[in-house]
Write a protein that holds these residues in place. Structure first.
Motif, PDB file in Angstrom:
ATOM      1  N   ALA A 200      32.993   6.526  -3.731  1.00  0.00           N
ATOM      2  CA  ALA A 200      31.652   6.635  -3.676  1.00  0.00           C
ATOM      3  C   ALA A 200      30.821   6.807  -4.647  1.00  0.00           C
ATOM      4  N   ARG A 201      29.682   6.861  -4.234  1.00  0.00           N
ATOM      5  CA  ARG A 201      28.682   7.486  -4.817  1.00  0.00           C
ATOM      6  C   ARG A 201      27.645   7.280  -3.799  1.00  0.00           C
ATOM      7  N   GLN A 202      26.975   8.044  -3.411  1.00  0.00           N
ATOM      8  CA  GLN A 202      25.588   8.012  -2.633  1.00  0.00           C
ATOM      9  C   GLN A 202      24.199   8.671  -2.900  1.00  0.00           C
ATOM     10  N   CYS A 203      23.289   7.753  -3.319  1.00  0.00           N
ATOM     11  CA  CYS A 203      22.156   8.528  -4.097  1.00  0.00           C
ATOM     12  C   CYS A 203      21.269   8.129  -3.578  1.00  0.00           C
ATOM     13  N   GLN A 204      19.947   8.747  -3.646  1.00  0.00           N
ATOM     14  CA  GLN A 204      18.878   8.804  -3.145  1.00  0.00           C
ATOM     15  C   GLN A 204      17.265   9.844  -3.748  1.00  0.00           C
ATOM     16  N   TRP A 205      16.707   9.078  -4.039  1.00  0.00           N
ATOM     17  CA  TRP A 205      15.206   9.153  -4.934  1.00  0.00           C
ATOM     18  C   TRP A 205      14.019   9.135  -4.195  1.00  0.00           C
ATOM     19  N   SER A 206      13.004  10.233  -3.430  1.00  0.00           N
ATOM     20  CA  SER A 206      12.044  10.140  -2.760  1.00  0.00           C
ATOM     21  C   SER A 206      11.242  10.149  -4.095  1.00  0.00           C
ATOM     22  N   THR A 207       9.990  10.234  -3.006  1.00  0.00           N
ATOM     23  CA  THR A 207       8.827  10.946  -4.144  1.00  0.00           C
ATOM     24  C   THR A 207       8.373  12.114  -3.297  1.00  0.00           C
ATOM     25  N   PRO A 208       8.262  13.329  -4.010  1.00  0.00           N
ATOM     26  CA  PRO A 208       7.778  14.276  -3.596  1.00  0.00           C
ATOM     27  C   PRO A 208       6.487  13.886  -2.673  1.00  0.00           C
ATOM     28  N   LYS A 209       6.690  15.056  -2.131  1.00  0.00           N
ATOM     29  CA  LYS A 209       5.902  15.054  -0.217  1.00  0.00           C
ATOM     30  C   LYS A 209       4.647  15.641  -1.732  1.00  0.00           C
ATOM     31  N   ASP A 210       4.765  16.080  -2.145  1.00  0.00           N
ATOM     32  CA  ASP A 210       3.694  16.723  -2.674  1.00  0.00           C
ATOM     33  C   ASP A 210       2.781  15.613  -3.878  1.00  0.00           C
ATOM     34  N   SER A 211       2.898  15.045  -3.828  1.00  0.00           N
ATOM     35  CA  SER A 211       3.242  13.751  -4.950  1.00  0.00           C
ATOM     36  C   SER A 211       1.111  12.923  -4.214  1.00  0.00           C
ATOM     37  N   ARG A 212       0.851  12.757  -5.387  1.00  0.00           N
ATOM     38  CA  ARG A 212      -0.749  11.575  -4.488  1.00  0.00           C
ATOM     39  C   ARG A 212      -0.410  10.395  -4.504  1.00  0.00           C
ATOM     40  N   ARG A 213       0.725  10.147  -4.543  1.00  0.00           N
ATOM     41  CA  ARG A 213       1.136   8.750  -4.518  1.00  0.00           C
ATOM     42  C   ARG A 213       1.821   8.635  -3.611  1.00  0.00           C
ATOM     43  N   VAL A 214       1.850   6.949  -2.940  1.00  0.00           N
ATOM     44  CA  VAL A 214       2.154   6.906  -1.853  1.00  0.00           C
ATOM     45  C   VAL A 214       3.939   6.748  -1.102  1.00  0.00           C
ATOM     46  N   PRO A 215       4.058   7.464  -0.166  1.00  0.00           N
ATOM     47  CA  PRO A 215       5.515   7.938  -0.491  1.00  0.00           C
ATOM     48  C   PRO A 215       6.708   6.914  -0.260  1.00  0.00           C
ATOM     49  N   SER A 216       7.269   6.371  -1.419  1.00  0.00           N
ATOM     50  CA  SER A 216       9.193   5.151  -1.027  1.00  0.00           C
ATOM     51  C   SER A 216      10.206   6.068  -1.647  1.00  0.00           C
ATOM     52  N   ASP A 217      10.870   4.892  -1.530  1.00  0.00           N
ATOM     53  CA  ASP A 217      12.323   5.776  -1.198  1.00  0.00           C
ATOM     54  C   ASP A 217      13.387   4.746  -1.487  1.00  0.00           C
ATOM     55  N   ALA A 218      14.226   4.937  -2.382  1.00  0.00           N
ATOM     56  CA  ALA A 218      15.219   4.398  -2.788  1.00  0.00           C
ATOM     57  C   ALA A 218      16.795   4.743  -2.104  1.00  0.00           C
ATOM     58  N   LEU A 219      17.698   3.780  -2.188  1.00  0.00           N
ATOM     59  CA  LEU A 219      19.394   4.412  -1.689  1.00  0.00           C
ATOM     60  C   LEU A 219      20.055   3.253  -2.266  1.00  0.00           C
ATOM     61  N   VAL A 220      21.018   4.143  -2.426  1.00  0.00           N
ATOM     62  CA  VAL A 220      21.694   3.245  -3.689  1.00  0.00           C
ATOM     63  C   VAL A 220      23.300   4.154  -2.911  1.00  0.00           C
ATOM     64  N   LEU A 221      24.354   2.975  -2.831  1.00  0.00           N
ATOM     65  CA  LEU A 221      25.854   3.692  -2.274  1.00  0.00           C
ATOM     66  C   LEU A 221      26.590   2.463  -3.962  1.00  0.00           C
ATOM     67  N   LEU A 222      27.097   3.083  -4.980  1.00  0.00           N
ATOM     68  CA  LEU A 222      27.913   2.666  -5.666  1.00  0.00           C
ATOM     69  C   LEU A 222      29.359   3.051  -5.194  1.00  0.00           C
ATOM     70  N   SER A 223      29.980   2.056  -5.392  1.00  0.00           N
ATOM     71  CA  SER A 223      31.657   1.771  -4.669  1.00  0.00           C
ATOM     72  C   SER A 223      32.473   1.280  -6.371  1.00  0.00           C
TER      73      SER A 223
END
Length: 197
Positions: free
Chosen positions: A74-97
């Motif tokens: 399995a592989r766990q992956c996560q992407w987040s909006t950078p803290k210094d970004s002017r965009r609203v915070p968001s996250d995508a979390l993925v688990l591939l097996s």
């Protein structure tokens, strides 16, 4: 918050490995390789998590011995909006097996059982036109919309959450979060199918 989602998914994943039973599902192309996190990094992710940083990229295997046969990986992956970004915070979390045939159970059957275990604590809805099996659910504790999909002997869990303001005091409504997770999932499934690995 997304890290907490990861914990829930991984607990269900580990429990699922111990409860595998033969279910008779054995159709579809068998995948010989576990997709990399980069398979998620397409147009949909760029829209949902603007200027994203990959903050988690971790591979898990059935054995720490690289020479030992692997019944699953399995592989766990996560992407987040950078803290210094002017965009609203968001996250995508993925688990591939990915599952191999082993101990009298096919990789497809094992993947089907994994999907069931990942989603059993949530109220789910079926998607009939995505992969070989697909379910949607909302994780209210982590305010994330999730889609779980089986594609032959592969399983994807994709969870998405986003604030509606810069201070993260409110998040997307459940139906919107699920709809966005579904868009990302459809793109990932199409990319994996095209790769044919």
């Amino acid at each position: 918050m997304a890290v907490a989602v990861a914990g829930v998914i991984l607990i269900a994943f580990v429990v699922g490995v111990g409860l595998l039973i033969e279910s008779g599902r054995s159709s579809g192309h068998v995948y010989s390789a576990l997709p990399e996190c980069s398979v998620v990094e397409g147009e949909a992710l760029g829209r949902l998590v603007p200027r994203h940083d990959r903050v988690i990229d971790e591979k898990l295997t059935a054995s720490t011995d690289p020479q030992a046969p692997q019944s699953w990986e399995a592989r766990q992956c996560q992407w987040s909006t950078p803290k210094d970004s002017r965009r609203v915070p968001s996250d995508a979390l993925v688990l591939l097996s990915r599952y191999e045939d082993q101990f009298g159970i096919s990789g497809q059957d094992a993947a089907s059982q994994d999907l069931a275990q990942r989603s059993e604590q949530f109220d789910t809805s079926a998607l009939d036109d995505l992969g070989d099996e697909a379910l949607t659910w909302y994780d209210s504790q982590n305010e994330a919309g999730c889609v779980g999909t089986r594609l032959s002997n592969l399983v994807f869990s994709i969870c998405y959450t986003s604030a509606t303001n810069y201070y993260y005091t409110e998040t997307l409504p459940p139906d919107e979060a699920i709809a966005e997770a579904e868009k990302l999932t459809r793109e990932v499934v199409a990319t994996v199918r095209d790769s044919g690995s």
